[in-house]
Design an enzyme around this catalytic site. Structure first.
Site, short mmCIF file in Angstrom:
data_model
loop_
_atom_site.label_atom_id
_atom_site.label_comp_id
_atom_site.label_asym_id
_atom_site.label_seq_id
_atom_site.Cartn_x
_atom_site.Cartn_y
_atom_site.Cartn_z
N GLU A 170 0.86 -1.19 0.00
CA GLU A 170 0.00 0.00 0.00
C GLU A 170 0.90 1.24 0.00
OE1 GLU A 170 -2.61 -0.78 3.32
OE2 GLU A 170 -3.33 -2.63 2.40
N GLU A 336 -7.89 5.18 4.58
CA GLU A 336 -7.75 4.33 3.40
C GLU A 336 -7.72 5.19 2.14
OE1 GLU A 336 -7.34 1.13 3.38
OE2 GLU A 336 -8.00 0.40 5.33
#
Length: 375
Positions: A170, A336
């Site tokens: 990520e 996120e």
């Protein structure tokens, strides 16, 4: 020049099945180095200049998050600096990139990489500020450095912790940290100046150095998902969490932000600690106020789309943000960012990328400051 596909570099990961013809390249997405998780890819293709390439990922349908391939466009670059999206399709089993490179060498990646070398450069650049001290917390499973940046006066009454890349693939999370640090340490940034007058920040730009270098999506070199290790981390399995948690217990924490990326949802959103037993209406109001402030600071943030509230299980306390709320009673959020694009304001050329992640990091200073002032 014959075709060549390679991944022998920082974060490179792919399995080549067939590369005899540009029109029929067949690959598999490689598993994490020490766990059966397939999602991250990053490789170099040479010798295909001017050829219409069809690059098929045969095991995409068996990946960890197959929904992540729906409406997804892969990223490509000729210089590993400027990245752009390329036409990508998914039929439920096979994902295919259709692209005609205009140069002899081209890189393809799941998302814009953030290299270990850039990570070290970020730490070095930050420590040049008189506001920053860089401390070594210890070492990872494979002996890489775990560093924390202490920004501001450690005696400040309010303590902020910001961590990123528990899941190493990520990479947008560390791009966000870079933008946040650049703004925080910019003397012309009013929010940064005020924040450092009122709080000290402890920042860990990369929680998972080993997984980052290996080209893992989700795990460290012991096969551990670090965001499931917070309740009982160990130096054998999850030293990265063990060391950070140990330091947090020493300093205390009033605000905790854990930066991640989501494979499926094309939005920027936050997840809170509402599943915890005893979570109060006042704590829920804190989370909502942070979301409201973030929306004012950046239209890229929204709170309509996100994770549904799940019931409490023992797993909740093994996750960073709920564990921080439980341990310190603080406002703790998981932020996120998308692998795809931000559906609220899409960019057909780059999708969501590193630069946009960095701008979001700079904008995050405003809701952080407002949250601390409400404590």
């Amino acid at each position: 020049m014959s075709l060549k596909i390679s991944s022998g570099f920082d974060a490179g990961a792919i399995e080549v099945l067939s590369a005899t013809s540009a029109a029929a390249i067949e690959l598999n997405i490689r598993k994490d180095s020490h766990a059966a998780i397939t999602q991250w890819f990053y490789f170099r293709l040479q010798g295909a200049q001017g050829q219409a390439c069809n690059i098929a990922f045969l095991n995409a349908g068996q990946s960890a998050y197959p929904d992540g391939w729906t409406d997804y466009q892969a990223m490509a670059s000729y210089d590993r600096v400027d990245w752009f999206r390329v036409p990508t399709s998914f039929d439920g089993e096979v994902m295919t990139i259709c692209h005609t490179p205009v140069m002899d060498s081209v890189y393809y990646a799941y998302f814009e990489p953030y290299s270990w070398e850039r990570h070290l450069g970020l730490l070095d650049r930050a420590q040049l500020s008189e506001q920053v001290r860089m401390f070594d917390l210890g070492s990872t499973v494979e002996g890489r450095d775990m560093n924390v940046l202490v920004i501001g006066d450690p005696q400040a009454a309010k303590k902020v912790w910001v961590i990123a890349r528990q899941h190493p693939g990520e990479t947008m999370a560390e791009w966000l940290i870079e933008g946040m640090l650049d703004a925080l340490l910019d003397p012309a940034d009013g929010f940064g100046r005020q924040l450092l007058k009122e709080a000290v920040l402890y920042v860990v730009p990369n929680m998972n150095p080993d997984g980052s270098v290996h080209g893992n999506l989700r795990t460290n070199a012991a096969g551990a998902n670090l965001n499931r290790e917070w309740h009982a981390p160990s130096m054998a399995r999850s030293p990265e969490v063990f060391l950070v948690k140990q330091k947090m217990l020493e300093t205390g924490c009033d605000l905790f932000l854990d930066i991640h990326g989501d494979e499926g949802l094309p939005y920027v959103f936050a997840a809170g600690s509402g599943a915890l037993p005893g979570f109060t209406p006042a704590q829920a109001a804190q989370e909502q106020q942070f979301a409201d402030d973030f929306q004012m600071a950046s239209p890229d943030f929204q709170d309509v789309h996100g994770y549904a509230q799940a019931p409490y299980t023992d797993e909740v306390l093994s996750m960073g943000s709920p564990h921080a709320t439980h341990a310190f009673g603080c406002l703790a959020l998981t932020l996120e960012l998308p692998f795809k694009d931000n559906a609220n304001d899409p960019d057909p050329t780059t999708g969501w990328d590193g630069a946009r992640s960095a701008r979001l990091g700079a904008a995050m200073l405003q809701p952080m400051l407002r949250a601390l002032r409400r404590l």
